[in-house]
Design a protein around this motif. Structure first.
Motif, short mmCIF file in Angstrom:
data_model
loop_
_atom_site.label_atom_id
_atom_site.label_comp_id
_atom_site.label_asym_id
_atom_site.label_seq_id
_atom_site.Cartn_x
_atom_site.Cartn_y
_atom_site.Cartn_z
N MET A 1 8.52 30.55 -40.63
CA MET A 1 8.37 31.91 -40.16
C MET A 1 7.47 31.91 -38.93
O MET A 1 6.55 31.09 -38.81
N GLY A 2 7.72 32.83 -38.01
CA GLY A 2 6.88 32.96 -36.83
C GLY A 2 6.42 34.39 -36.69
O GLY A 2 7.08 35.33 -37.12
N PHE A 3 5.23 34.54 -36.10
CA PHE A 3 4.63 35.85 -35.82
C PHE A 3 4.43 36.67 -37.09
O PHE A 3 4.72 37.86 -37.14
N THR A 4 3.91 36.02 -38.12
CA THR A 4 3.53 36.72 -39.34
C THR A 4 2.05 37.10 -39.31
O THR A 4 1.56 37.69 -40.26
N SER A 5 1.35 36.71 -38.25
CA SER A 5 -0.06 37.13 -38.14
C SER A 5 -0.27 37.85 -36.82
O SER A 5 0.40 37.58 -35.82
N GLU A 6 -1.24 38.76 -36.82
CA GLU A 6 -1.55 39.50 -35.61
C GLU A 6 -2.08 38.57 -34.53
O GLU A 6 -1.78 38.74 -33.35
N VAL B 1 4.43 38.99 -28.45
CA VAL B 1 5.65 39.48 -29.11
C VAL B 1 5.25 40.09 -30.45
O VAL B 1 4.19 39.79 -31.00
N SER B 2 6.14 40.94 -30.99
CA SER B 2 5.67 41.70 -32.14
C SER B 2 6.66 41.76 -33.30
O SER B 2 6.55 42.63 -34.15
N ASP B 3 7.61 40.83 -33.35
CA ASP B 3 8.55 40.85 -34.47
C ASP B 3 8.56 39.49 -35.16
O ASP B 3 8.42 38.48 -34.50
N GLU C 1 9.10 26.72 -19.52
CA GLU C 1 7.99 26.48 -18.60
C GLU C 1 6.81 27.39 -18.93
O GLU C 1 6.98 28.56 -19.25
N ASN C 2 5.63 26.83 -18.85
CA ASN C 2 4.36 27.56 -19.08
C ASN C 2 4.24 28.18 -20.46
O ASN C 2 3.41 29.06 -20.67
N PHE C 3 5.08 27.73 -21.42
CA PHE C 3 4.99 28.25 -22.80
C PHE C 3 5.18 29.77 -22.81
O PHE C 3 4.59 30.48 -23.62
N LYS C 4 6.02 30.27 -21.87
CA LYS C 4 6.21 31.74 -21.80
C LYS C 4 7.63 32.09 -22.23
O LYS C 4 8.58 31.42 -21.85
#
Ligand code: OOG
Ligand code: MG
Length: 255
Positions: free
Chosen positions: A58-63, A71-73, A141-144
């Motif tokens: 899972m990704g982005f399960t923490s604030e 990102v927010s989902d 690139e740039n981890f973006k």
């Protein structure tokens, strides 16, 4: 027109060559479901090379992670056999582009799972829990990236290791979670930072796996998502995660 195969092949080449590629969203507008199609295609290319699906993350399960990456989902990615390391293994930096480490909790499934399960239901489908460390390495690139970019890139999945497998504790409430680099704590969080309760991340994994047609099979690993922000590991010698009651897991770094 979006060429799913071409975009997946480009990402796969970036993985294999450890060279960053341009964010898809700079040139193409893709939907979330097309992003998951690209992810599946990249995993299919790994299958052709003999890799096996051994879990999901899972990704982005923490604030902390949502804020760090903008990102927010929640997202789900796939873990393959080449990504698994054992405790104290030495990872070779040149195989990665710009790797970061983050501390996680990992569940091991005791049965195949189909469909979305509630928190109470998932607690009956786990054979063990472990402290885990994840290596994420965006192929961009740039981890973006945008949300669709990172999903297409298999949620930056690059490596993971799990500590000793512990018996299930149904309450994973407020366990202290530390990320250490060169034996110094660089981030501290709590298991409550993972959706308020890491079991919720496992329940969410069953929902996303169902939606995006990722099989959840007995014995697979499910990573709940990082509790803290991630740190670059280049220039260091080792990194580890320490989780209250679950123990520790660490990896060494060579150039
Ligand atoms: C995406 C992966 C997010 C987590 O634990 O939240 C993730 C990234 O940050 O590159 O693995
Ligand atoms: Mg992670």
């Amino acid at each position: 027109m979006i060429d799913i195969n071409l975009l997946a092949t480009t990402l796969h080449k970036a993985v294999k060559s450890a060279n960053a590629t341009e964010q898809i969203s700079l040139k193409h507008s893709i939907t979330l479901s097309q992003a998951y199609e690209i992810q599946h295609k990249e995993i299919a290319l790994r299958h052709e090379e003999g890799e096996k699906l051994i879990g999901v993350k899972m990704g982005f399960t923490s604030e902390a992670k949502m804020l760090q990456m903008g990102v927010s989902d929640m997202i789900i990615g796939q873990l393959t056999s080449s990504m698994l390391f054992a405790n104290n293994d030495k990872i070779t930096l040149s195989k990665f582009i710009h790797p970061r480490a983050e501390p996680e909790i990992c569940f091991i499934l005791s049965e195949d799972i189909e469909g979305e399960l509630t928190v109470d239901e998932v607690k009956k489908k786990v054979s063990g829990i472990a402290a885990a460390i994840e290596i994420i390495d965006s192929r961009y690139e740039n981890f973006k990236f945008s949300l669709e970019d990172v999903v297409a890139d298999n949620c930056s999945s690059a490596g993971f290791a799990i500590g000793e497998i512990m018996p299930i504790q149904t309450s994973l409430s407020d366990l202290k979670i530390d990320l250490l680099i060169d034996e110094t704590i660089v981030e501290s969080g709590s298991s409550n930072d993972i959706l308020g309760d890491p079991w919720k991340a496992l329940s969410a994994a069953t929902r996303l796996a169902e939606t995006y047609k990722i099989p959840l099979k007995k014995g697979m690993y499910v990573m709940a998502g990082a509790a803290t922000s991630a740190h670059f590991i280049s220039g260091h010698l080792s990194f580890s995660a320490e989780i209250q009651d679950l123990g520790q897991i660490g990896l060494a770094i060579s150039n």
